[in-house]
Design an enzyme around this catalytic site. Sequence first.
Site, PDB file in Angstrom:
ATOM      1  NE  ARG A   1      -1.675  -1.400   3.863  1.00 55.53           N
ATOM      2  CZ  ARG A   1      -1.729  -0.902   5.146  1.00 55.53           C
ATOM      3  NH1 ARG A   1      -2.857  -1.100   5.655  1.00 55.53           N
ATOM      4  NH2 ARG A   1      -0.644  -1.726   5.678  1.00 55.53           N
TER       5      ARG A   1
ATOM      6  CB  CYS B   1      -3.263  -1.080  -7.510  1.00 46.52           C
ATOM      7  SG  CYS B   1      -0.894  -1.249  -7.233  1.00 46.52           S
TER       8      CYS B   1
ATOM      9  CE  LYS C   1      -1.176  -0.648 -12.913  1.00 41.82           C
ATOM     10  NZ  LYS C   1      -0.803  -2.335 -13.277  1.00 41.82           N
TER      11      LYS C   1
END
Length: 425
Positions: A159, A265, A268
């Site tokens: 993260r 992330c 996509k």
Amino acid sequence: MSLKISIVGGGYVGLVTGTCFAELGHEVTIIEIDPEKVRAINDGKPPIFENGLGDLLKKNAGKRLRARTDYDSVASADIVFISVGTPPKPDGSANLSYIESASTSIGKVLKNNRSYCVITVKSTVPPGTTEKIVWPAVIQASGKTENEIGFAMNPEFLREGRAVEDFLHPDRIVIGCSDPRAGNRVADVYQNIQAPIIHTGLTAAEMIKYASNSFLATKISFSNEIGNLCKVLGIDVYEVMKGVGLDARIGPLFLNAGAGFGGSCFPKDVSALVSLAKENGEDPVLLESVLTVNEHQPHRMISIVEKRVGVIKGKRIAILGLAFKDNTDDIRDSRAIPVIQELVEKGACVTAYDPLAIPNMQKIFPAIEYCSTAAGALTGADACLVMTEWPEFSKIDKEFGLMAHKIVIEGRRILTWKGGEGICW
């Protein structure tokens, strides 16, 4: 056990991975084509912002960690990680050209590697990429047999803003491999990390990454849809989702309703999985809905503003938060981007503040007014939109008194000041 590791790609994932591997005692070389990044890494200065990364890089740069623009280190590597970008194509599918290029370059240098080496994909790639693209490209370019080279897929679950912590204390380590020997070599790299290791096939490891991110994105869009309904019914969605999250089958994470998800992330990866499903004759109704909810969510904030201030043209609108989340300067798919775009198109005078992300947002919107403090952005504003959950925003109070009109809409629930309203509450 100290291993020689080469990491192709000195971007966000590659740099964090390489720095943490060096901290674990391995000898790491990061291969990066950008000479400015190489200089910064070797000087111990991270070219990106990430909590804790600067200290670890400074500690290990020039010792167990080095960066280069060439692939020479592959010739003596025990394991090579491919950590290059897989950006989306216009149709949402993953662009694998960087993966293929890196694989060929690795293979050419592997001709001179006399020991067993494992090529490990860490980039997020569609199932089948390691087996059908990386494997053949490396074998063909190297001239070696499959007994001399192993192949693995080791997805990352980092993260932004908390990547170092996530790397050193992960929930799990997933290793997909071509054979047990390759999988054991990858496991050796993580021997000093306490976490369950899951051994799978190559394609299963690739799918685990996509499935994980898509499920988390689904939880966010679901929470936002429930939040939108709660807004109409006058219900506090955070009370609702707190009760929902206490169910052990669901869990409390990623249930915070708001302006939607962004970053490098989730958008996509969900798009890539949608594209992959369609290529294989499936109709990914749920995943497409996840993206649709996320696309529409930030525009709901504009609708609320218009109800409160009337015509937006000529109004001074303050934006607090430009990064897609707190503790990062990353603006990729930030929900602030479509909000600012719509405000500009409607003739608003936009002021903005973010602790870290202003330089990056200036590249997209050079003409709006950027301020060095939240108070500066709020001064004289007709309305304020909170787009990022920066902890410092929770302390804003008297600064709202600088506004021409105290109309504050939260896209993230972070304020302790009680005079505003939320997008979903």
